[in-house]
Design an enzyme around this catalytic site. Structure first.
Site, PDB file in Angstrom:
ATOM      1  N   CYS A   1      55.549  36.416  20.872  1.00 57.43           N
ATOM      2  CA  CYS A   1      55.227  37.522  19.967  1.00 57.43           C
ATOM      3  C   CYS A   1      55.638  37.287  18.517  1.00 57.43           C
ATOM      4  O   CYS A   1      55.167  37.998  17.634  1.00 57.43           O
ATOM      5  CB  CYS A   1      55.866  38.814  20.468  1.00 57.43           C
ATOM      6  SG  CYS A   1      55.371  39.271  22.131  1.00 57.43           S
TER       7      CYS A   1
ATOM      8  N   HIS B   1      49.024  45.340  19.326  1.00 56.56           N
ATOM      9  CA  HIS B   1      49.867  44.147  19.340  1.00 56.56           C
ATOM     10  C   HIS B   1      49.091  42.919  19.806  1.00 56.56           C
ATOM     11  O   HIS B   1      49.239  42.458  20.947  1.00 56.56           O
ATOM     12  CB  HIS B   1      51.068  44.402  20.246  1.00 56.56           C
ATOM     13  CG  HIS B   1      52.072  43.301  20.316  1.00 56.56           C
ATOM     14  ND1 HIS B   1      52.241  42.368  19.303  1.00 56.56           N
ATOM     15  CD2 HIS B   1      52.989  42.970  21.289  1.00 56.56           C
ATOM     16  CE1 HIS B   1      53.188  41.525  19.647  1.00 56.56           C
ATOM     17  NE2 HIS B   1      53.652  41.863  20.843  1.00 56.56           N
TER      18      HIS B   1
END
Length: 367
Positions: free
Chosen positions: A79, A316
């Protein structure tokens, strides 16, 4: 050598089934279109941030965009691939290997980066929702955090996303609606979670001399911090994000500022509890007080934390997230964020992390 953000772009975040190459190209095209005087021959380095397993993406996207760079490679760090790519691009420029570097991040809704299969310490509970649930339970036990406290994080960020045309979920939710959304675990509800999605973002970094060709208002990267504590979740504390603490100390020290001098921040709210923990571990709020800090932001309609909606509101797309965060801070420092502008913002911070904060990157930007 000083390094500037000289241009940026984001694409629409969605659940569209689009090839990752197309998402990357779209972000690059938008950046070229919005950056005056920028031509393909100006770009010395192309760095691609993604967890997509396809091969040679940096070279492929360079060709699709008509660029023949001296340097091209892809970076995968789950991430926080995006901010790690920007640190790499910064290093290329600061070392003199490049004058201008294009960082492009993209991911699909079905990214393989959502689960770290290597980490056997997670047992059968491989999905991030389970470590987030453990963080949440621990925070509740130590600080008395309530479901309502968590709901304020989500309510604030969904409301902020209403002013972000590229957000995946620009929908407003009340605190009650969030508290009554589908329960995923004992301590986590559906609207406490960010959504993996398809999306891209791009940032152009340039040396001080080169930046003048592309912008009259460069945004300077003045602080960088990085820390990886492990890959295994079992080595983590459940109430402190050690990697974020360390990365923030490095970045704030390099920039010569304190947390109280931050005007606007993009932080990694993959789950509601993460925003509370990050605010406390960076030092924006004292330990155990982030819940009140966030509810005050919500009640006063202050957008200084996650003005584009954060990960919960904006979505995301893993490899694009850190790049989009930097683009957002640059917008505010250039007074170019429209209806979500933080008035007078001159110092911004980005915090981006991976895999239950087993690694974190923090950047400080100044106008």
């Amino acid at each position: 050598m000083k390094v500037a953000v000289a241009g940026y772009s984001t694409t629409k975040f969605s659940l569209d089934d689009i090839p990752v190459e197309s998402v990357l190209l779209s972000a690059a095209v938008r950046l070229f279109q919005s950056t005056p005087n920028l031509g393909q021959k100006d770009v010395d380095a192309v760095l691609v941030s993604t967890n997509e397993n396809k091969k040679y993406l940096a070279a492929i996207v360079s060709e699709l965009a008509g660029i023949s760079p001296k340097i091209s490679h892809s970076i995968e760090s789950l991430c926080n691939s995006g901010t790690n790519s920007l640190v790499s691009a910064y290093s290329h420029i600061a070392s003199g290997l490049a004058d201008v570097a294009l960082v492009i991040g993209a991911e699909r809704f079905d990214s393989p980066g959502q689960v770290l299969e290597w980490d056997m310490t997670r047992g059968e509970y491989t999905h991030p929702v389970f470590w987030a649930s453990m963080f949440t339970k621990a925070h509740k036990r130590m600080f008395g955090t309530t479901d309502e406290d968590l709901a304020y994080v989500s309510a604030k960020n969904h409301r902020n996303a209403q002013d972000n045309p590229d957000a995946y979920s620009p929908k407003k939710y009340t605190v009650d609606e969030i508290m009554n959304s589908k329960r995923l675990t004992d301590d986590l509800r559906l609207l406490d979670c960010s959504r993996p999605c398809t999306g891209g973002a791009a940032v152009l970094l340039a040396s001080e001399s080169a930046a003048k060709r592309f912008t009259d208002s460069p945004v300077w990267i003045s602080g960088i911090g990085q820390r990886t504590t492990s890959a295994s979740f079992a080595k983590n504390s459940l109430t402190t994000l050690e990697s974020t603490q360390d990365a923030a100390l490095q970045a704030l020290s390099m920039a010569g500022i304190t947390p109280s001098q931050i005007d606007v921040a993009e932080i990694h709210d993959a789950f509601s509890v993460c925003e509370l923990m990050v605010l406390e571990d960076i030092g924006i709020a004292k330990k155990g007080t982030a819940s009140k800090y966030v509810s005050d932001l919500y009640n006063t309609e202050n957008k200084m934390i996650n003005p584009r909606g954060g990960l919960i509101g904006a979505g995301h797309p893993l490899g694009a997230t850190g790049v989009a965060q930097v683009a957002e801070i640059a917008r505010h420092l250039q007074d170019n964020a429209g209806s979500r502008q933080i008035p007078g913002a001159s110092t911004g911070l980005v915090q981006n992390m991976s895999a239950a904060a087993t690694s974190s990157t923090v950047l400080v930007l100044k106008s």
